[in-house]
Design a protein around this motif. Sequence first.
Motif, short mmCIF file in Angstrom:
data_model
loop_
_atom_site.label_atom_id
_atom_site.label_comp_id
_atom_site.label_asym_id
_atom_site.label_seq_id
_atom_site.Cartn_x
_atom_site.Cartn_y
_atom_site.Cartn_z
N ARG A 15 82.18 -61.20 34.00
CA ARG A 15 82.90 -62.33 33.39
C ARG A 15 82.40 -62.57 31.97
O ARG A 15 81.29 -62.17 31.63
CB ARG A 15 82.69 -63.60 34.21
N ILE A 17 81.07 -62.93 28.41
CA ILE A 17 80.41 -62.02 27.47
C ILE A 17 80.02 -60.71 28.17
O ILE A 17 80.22 -59.62 27.64
CB ILE A 17 79.16 -62.70 26.85
N LEU A 37 77.20 -62.48 40.68
CA LEU A 37 76.64 -63.31 41.76
C LEU A 37 77.64 -63.60 42.86
O LEU A 37 77.34 -63.38 44.04
CB LEU A 37 76.10 -64.62 41.18
N ALA A 62 74.87 -59.03 43.54
CA ALA A 62 73.42 -59.19 43.74
C ALA A 62 72.92 -60.35 42.89
O ALA A 62 73.41 -60.57 41.78
CB ALA A 62 72.69 -57.91 43.31
N ASP A 63 71.96 -61.07 43.43
CA ASP A 63 71.33 -62.15 42.68
C ASP A 63 70.14 -61.57 41.91
O ASP A 63 69.09 -61.30 42.49
CB ASP A 63 70.86 -63.25 43.65
N VAL A 64 70.34 -61.35 40.62
CA VAL A 64 69.31 -60.66 39.84
C VAL A 64 68.12 -61.55 39.48
O VAL A 64 67.19 -61.10 38.82
CB VAL A 64 69.90 -60.02 38.56
N ASN A 90 72.20 -60.23 30.75
CA ASN A 90 73.22 -61.17 30.27
C ASN A 90 73.43 -62.37 31.19
O ASN A 90 73.85 -63.43 30.74
CB ASN A 90 74.54 -60.41 30.09
N SER A 141 70.39 -64.09 24.33
CA SER A 141 69.80 -65.41 24.15
C SER A 141 70.85 -66.32 23.52
O SER A 141 72.03 -65.98 23.48
CB SER A 141 68.54 -65.29 23.28
N TYR A 155 68.02 -75.21 29.30
CA TYR A 155 68.67 -74.00 28.78
C TYR A 155 67.93 -73.48 27.54
O TYR A 155 67.65 -72.29 27.42
CB TYR A 155 70.12 -74.35 28.45
N LYS A 159 66.13 -69.89 26.90
CA LYS A 159 66.64 -68.96 25.88
C LYS A 159 65.61 -68.72 24.78
O LYS A 159 65.59 -67.66 24.16
CB LYS A 159 67.95 -69.50 25.30
N GLY A 186 75.96 -67.65 19.30
CA GLY A 186 76.39 -69.03 19.03
C GLY A 186 77.45 -69.42 20.04
O GLY A 186 77.47 -68.91 21.17
N ILE A 188 80.59 -69.25 22.00
CA ILE A 188 81.52 -68.17 22.35
C ILE A 188 82.49 -68.68 23.40
O ILE A 188 82.08 -69.38 24.35
CB ILE A 188 80.74 -66.95 22.91
N THR A 190 84.12 -68.74 26.58
CA THR A 190 84.03 -68.18 27.94
C THR A 190 84.15 -69.34 28.94
O THR A 190 84.21 -70.51 28.54
CB THR A 190 82.67 -67.49 28.19
N THR A 193 81.69 -72.26 28.36
CA THR A 193 81.90 -73.26 27.30
C THR A 193 83.24 -73.99 27.45
O THR A 193 83.54 -74.88 26.66
CB THR A 193 81.83 -72.59 25.91
P1 NAD Z 1 79.92 -66.92 32.19
O1 NAD Z 1 79.67 -68.13 33.00
O2 NAD Z 1 81.30 -66.60 31.76
O3 NAD Z 1 79.33 -65.64 32.93
C1 NAD Z 1 78.05 -65.65 33.49
C2 NAD Z 1 77.88 -64.44 34.37
O4 NAD Z 1 76.55 -64.45 34.88
C3 NAD Z 1 78.81 -64.40 35.56
O5 NAD Z 1 79.35 -63.10 35.70
C4 NAD Z 1 77.89 -64.70 36.76
O6 NAD Z 1 78.28 -64.03 37.96
C5 NAD Z 1 76.60 -64.12 36.26
N1 NAD Z 1 75.42 -64.67 36.96
C6 NAD Z 1 74.95 -65.94 36.95
N2 NAD Z 1 73.86 -66.02 37.72
C7 NAD Z 1 73.63 -64.79 38.22
C8 NAD Z 1 72.65 -64.23 39.08
N3 NAD Z 1 71.66 -64.97 39.58
N4 NAD Z 1 72.75 -62.91 39.41
C9 NAD Z 1 73.74 -62.16 38.92
N5 NAD Z 1 74.67 -62.61 38.08
C10 NAD Z 1 74.62 -63.92 37.75
O7 NAD Z 1 78.96 -67.08 30.93
P2 NAD Z 1 78.98 -66.42 29.48
O8 NAD Z 1 79.39 -67.45 28.51
O9 NAD Z 1 79.68 -65.12 29.49
O10 NAD Z 1 77.41 -66.20 29.24
C11 NAD Z 1 76.77 -64.94 29.33
C12 NAD Z 1 75.40 -65.03 28.71
O11 NAD Z 1 75.53 -65.38 27.33
C13 NAD Z 1 74.51 -66.11 29.34
O12 NAD Z 1 73.18 -65.66 29.40
C14 NAD Z 1 74.63 -67.26 28.37
O13 NAD Z 1 73.53 -68.11 28.43
C15 NAD Z 1 74.72 -66.51 27.06
N6 NAD Z 1 75.32 -67.28 25.97
C16 NAD Z 1 76.58 -67.77 26.08
C17 NAD Z 1 77.11 -68.50 25.02
C18 NAD Z 1 78.51 -69.07 25.03
O14 NAD Z 1 78.85 -69.84 24.12
N7 NAD Z 1 79.35 -68.71 26.00
C19 NAD Z 1 76.33 -68.73 23.88
C20 NAD Z 1 75.04 -68.22 23.83
C21 NAD Z 1 74.55 -67.48 24.88
#
Ligand code: NAD
Length: 246
Positions: A15, A17, A37, A62-64, A90, A141, A155, A159, A186, A188, A190, A193
Amino acid sequence: MIFSGSIIVVTGGTRGIGRAISLAFARNGAQVFAAYLSNDDAAASLVVEAGGLPGSVVVIKADVSTTEGAQKVINAASQESGHIDVLVNNAGIVKDGFLAMMADDDWDAVIRTNLYPLFHCCKWGVRRMLARRRGSIITISSISGISGASGQTNYAASKGAAISFTKSLARELGGMGIRVNAVVAGLIRTDMTEGLKQDVVDRIVKNSALGRIGTPEEVAAAVLFLASEQASYITGQALIVDGGVV
Ligand code: NAD
């Protein structure tokens, strides 16, 4: 195709990023193993979407944040070849709230989900890189980890730690041909957010040089650069991809 045949692990790779990262690597010929997850529909749709690409995507539930989950993913990815080329840490969550009111569970969940996978996945992933003395680790991060953010002590702590973890591991593994970097994203667009209040989004956008939110594909492009031979002399870095906020 610069990643033809390369074996890539992307945690949270189905999902947002992570999905964009998985697809970008598969578009460039890689064999991607995307850990997730719980959202089976998102995982299934990723496999369909990747179907026509030069590379491949395998999804692994899997829960990483646990050693068992991390081992499951790394073992699946390295089962045939015995190695992995790239690990992208990620997976992450937010549970925002003011510290004085923050539930213990919200603190624990964010630290556990965002920080523990770095230890578990890198520990087992590095073991699949050492024999060939090559590999690349990239951790996603956030600018909250650099500048701080009100309502995000949990958070931001996770990070910020991701960046110091990256710099330490880079020093530890540089002599073994393994590079370790972070991409500091920054705002993004998804699922993470989607629930942000519009005034919060407007404030961040107003403070950015480019005046807009970023896309998952723009973060993925930075990850692919750091994973590529183009970045062969880059390690221990935190590359900020935020449209000019920090
Ligand atoms: P998202 O919620 O769209 O996706 C998160 C993904 O992480 C999902 O696929 C979920 O299944 C997986 N996940 C969560 N816990 C898990 C676990 N224990 N084991 C396996 N998978 C797990 O979020 P996103 O916005 O795509 O964020 C991805 C990364 O980017 C995150 O680390 C987030 O902190 C970072 N980030 C996001 C933003 C933003 O603005 N969206 C900004 C900075 C950093």
